[in-house]
Design an enzyme around this catalytic site. Structure first.
Site, PDB file in Angstrom:
ATOM      1  N   GLY A  74       0.867  -1.179   0.000  1.00  0.00           N
ATOM      2  CA  GLY A  74       0.000   0.000   0.000  1.00  0.00           C
ATOM      3  C   GLY A  74       0.896   1.219   0.000  1.00  0.00           C
ATOM      4  O   GLY A  74       1.800   1.330  -0.818  1.00  0.00           O
ATOM      5  N   CYS A 107       6.059  -5.235   0.217  1.00  0.00           N
ATOM      6  CA  CYS A 107       6.253  -3.904  -0.371  1.00  0.00           C
ATOM      7  C   CYS A 107       6.226  -2.809   0.710  1.00  0.00           C
ATOM      8  O   CYS A 107       7.190  -2.681   1.448  1.00  0.00           O
ATOM      9  CB  CYS A 107       5.240  -3.670  -1.484  1.00  0.00           C
ATOM     10  SG  CYS A 107       5.789  -2.378  -2.610  1.00  0.00           S
ATOM     11  N   HIS A 261       4.487  -8.146  -4.573  1.00  0.00           N
ATOM     12  CA  HIS A 261       3.130  -8.349  -4.042  1.00  0.00           C
ATOM     13  C   HIS A 261       2.558  -9.713  -4.401  1.00  0.00           C
ATOM     14  O   HIS A 261       1.750  -9.808  -5.326  1.00  0.00           O
ATOM     15  CB  HIS A 261       2.176  -7.329  -4.662  1.00  0.00           C
ATOM     16  CG  HIS A 261       2.400  -5.920  -4.268  1.00  0.00           C
ATOM     17  ND1 HIS A 261       1.794  -5.352  -3.179  1.00  0.00           N
ATOM     18  CD2 HIS A 261       3.134  -4.955  -4.835  1.00  0.00           C
ATOM     19  CE1 HIS A 261       2.158  -4.087  -3.084  1.00  0.00           C
ATOM     20  NE2 HIS A 261       2.973  -3.813  -4.074  1.00  0.00           N
ATOM     21  N   GLU A 263       0.242 -11.057  -2.986  1.00  0.00           N
ATOM     22  CA  GLU A 263      -1.210 -10.960  -2.764  1.00  0.00           C
ATOM     23  C   GLU A 263      -1.959 -10.456  -3.995  1.00  0.00           C
ATOM     24  O   GLU A 263      -3.175 -10.540  -4.061  1.00  0.00           O
ATOM     25  CB  GLU A 263      -1.502 -10.070  -1.535  1.00  0.00           C
ATOM     26  CG  GLU A 263      -1.320  -8.563  -1.708  1.00  0.00           C
ATOM     27  CD  GLU A 263       0.115  -8.063  -1.489  1.00  0.00           C
ATOM     28  OE1 GLU A 263       1.066  -8.865  -1.640  1.00  0.00           O
ATOM     29  OE2 GLU A 263       0.273  -6.863  -1.193  1.00  0.00           O
TER      30      GLU A 263
HETATM   31  N1  GLN Z   1       6.221   3.049  -2.551  1.00  0.00           N
HETATM   32  C1  GLN Z   1       5.287   2.650  -1.548  1.00  0.00           C
HETATM   33  C2  GLN Z   1       5.727   3.151  -0.169  1.00  0.00           C
HETATM   34  O1  GLN Z   1       6.706   3.788  -0.039  1.00  0.00           O
HETATM   35  C3  GLN Z   1       5.120   1.146  -1.491  1.00  0.00           C
HETATM   36  C4  GLN Z   1       4.377   0.688  -2.710  1.00  0.00           C
HETATM   37  C5  GLN Z   1       3.628  -0.591  -2.552  1.00  0.00           C
HETATM   38  O2  GLN Z   1       3.392  -1.101  -1.461  1.00  0.00           O
HETATM   39  N2  GLN Z   1       3.195  -1.063  -3.679  1.00  0.00           N
HETATM   40  O3  GLN Z   1       5.082   2.897   0.790  1.00  0.00           O
END
Ligand code: GLN
Length: 289
Positions: A74, A107, A261, A263
């Site tokens: 996220g 992520c 990801h 998920e």
């Molecule tokens: N770039 C996002 C962050 O810094 C992470 C992106 C992702 O979870 N897809 O939180």
């Protein structure tokens, strides 16, 4: 019957009920829950005796019920802000670093579980920590530069499933692990001194206890090769062996992180693997208690 299954039976003739939480403050938590349910279904059909229960985590009471936790992808800045507002940051640190309960971040989740993150505005985000690594946020660029790559993940191969089918790695504004931090005193201060770098707090007595509790070894669980080769093809002077690449999966004790990801794919292999890891960790912790 897997080795783990035998171990469970040996340890205790009754099977366990294991509660897995997914941090549901923001991001792809529903997708994780779907894959977890499918993964548990597969394990059950293979005769795995433990029962898994899944729950969304938005407050401390829900967190306290969990034996393991997933922090989804996220936006890590939003997630840590909401966690701070909900009074969850400290309980999360305790869950991961003091109680050492199995935790997996994908992520944005990997960013939050890192001890140090750069490309971050000072004061722009609080980290939970737990992995002695420095991540570089948005390493591959912006949203439009998202991509999918077939990943060779050695931990998914076993005698039972020697399949080497690549795992579909989805990278969306993904971080990479750019440095494994030595588990020594002072490294946090060094990291903190860097511009645009934030670190997880390590000053309080509780955090000293946490550092002592953390496993000291960071395992590299996956790399994304090819970028160096590409750079070499474009004329850059590259001095690294064939296997070198960006680190996109790491594990330190019970803390696991992936840049990509799982998920957002239909592939449940990593979820199945991780559920077994959680079960294993519980067996180990009750055996040594
Ligand atoms: N770039 C996002 C962050 O810094 C992470 C992106 C992702 O979870 N897809 O939180």
């Amino acid at each position: 019957m897997s080795e783990l299954h035998k171990a469970t039976k040996h340890h205790d003739s009754k099977s366990m009920t294991i509660t897995i939480g997914v941090l549901a403050l923001q991001g792809a938590f529903l997708e994780h829950l779907n894959l977890l349910k499918r993964a548990a279904g597969q394990l059950k059909s293979q005769g795995f005796e433990d029962t898994f229960e899944f729950t969304e985590v938005r407050n401390v009471q829900q967190l306290e019920r969990c034996d393991g936790l997933i922090i989804p992808g996220g936006e890590s800045t939003t997630m840590s802000l909401v966690a701070a507002q909900s009074g969850l940051l400290e309980p999360l640190r305790e869950f991961v670093k003091v109680d050492r309960k199995p935790t997996w971040g994908t992520c944005a989740g990997l960013i939050l579980l890192s001890e140090s993150a750069n490309s971050t505005k000072r004061g722009g985000q609080d980290l939970i920590g737990g992995l002695d690594v420095r991540v570089n946020r948005n390493h591959f660029g912006r949203q439009v530069e998202s991509f999918q790559a077939g990943l060779d993940l050695p931990f998914l191969k076993s005698k039972d499933s020697p399949s080497s089918e690549p795992f579909p790695g989805i990278f969306i504004r993904a971080p990479v692990v750019e440095r494994i931090l030595p588990n020594v005193e002072g490294v946090q201060e060094e990291e903190q001194a860097k511009a645009q770098t934030v670190v997880a707090p390590s000053k309080s007595a509780k955090d000293d206890q946490a550092r002592g509790a953390m496993s000291s070894h960071v395992d590299i669980m996956g790399v994304l090769p090819g970028r160096l080769k590409k750079a070499a093809a474009m004329g850059a002077e590259v001095n690294a062996d064939e296997k070198a690449g960006d680190i996109i999966a790491v594990k330190q004790g019970n803390v696991f992180g992936t840049s990509f990801h799982p998920e957002l794919t239909p592939d449940i292999r990593i979820h199945v693997w991780w559920l077994k890891q959680v079960s294993d960790a519980i067996i180990t912790s009750t055996a040594t208690r």
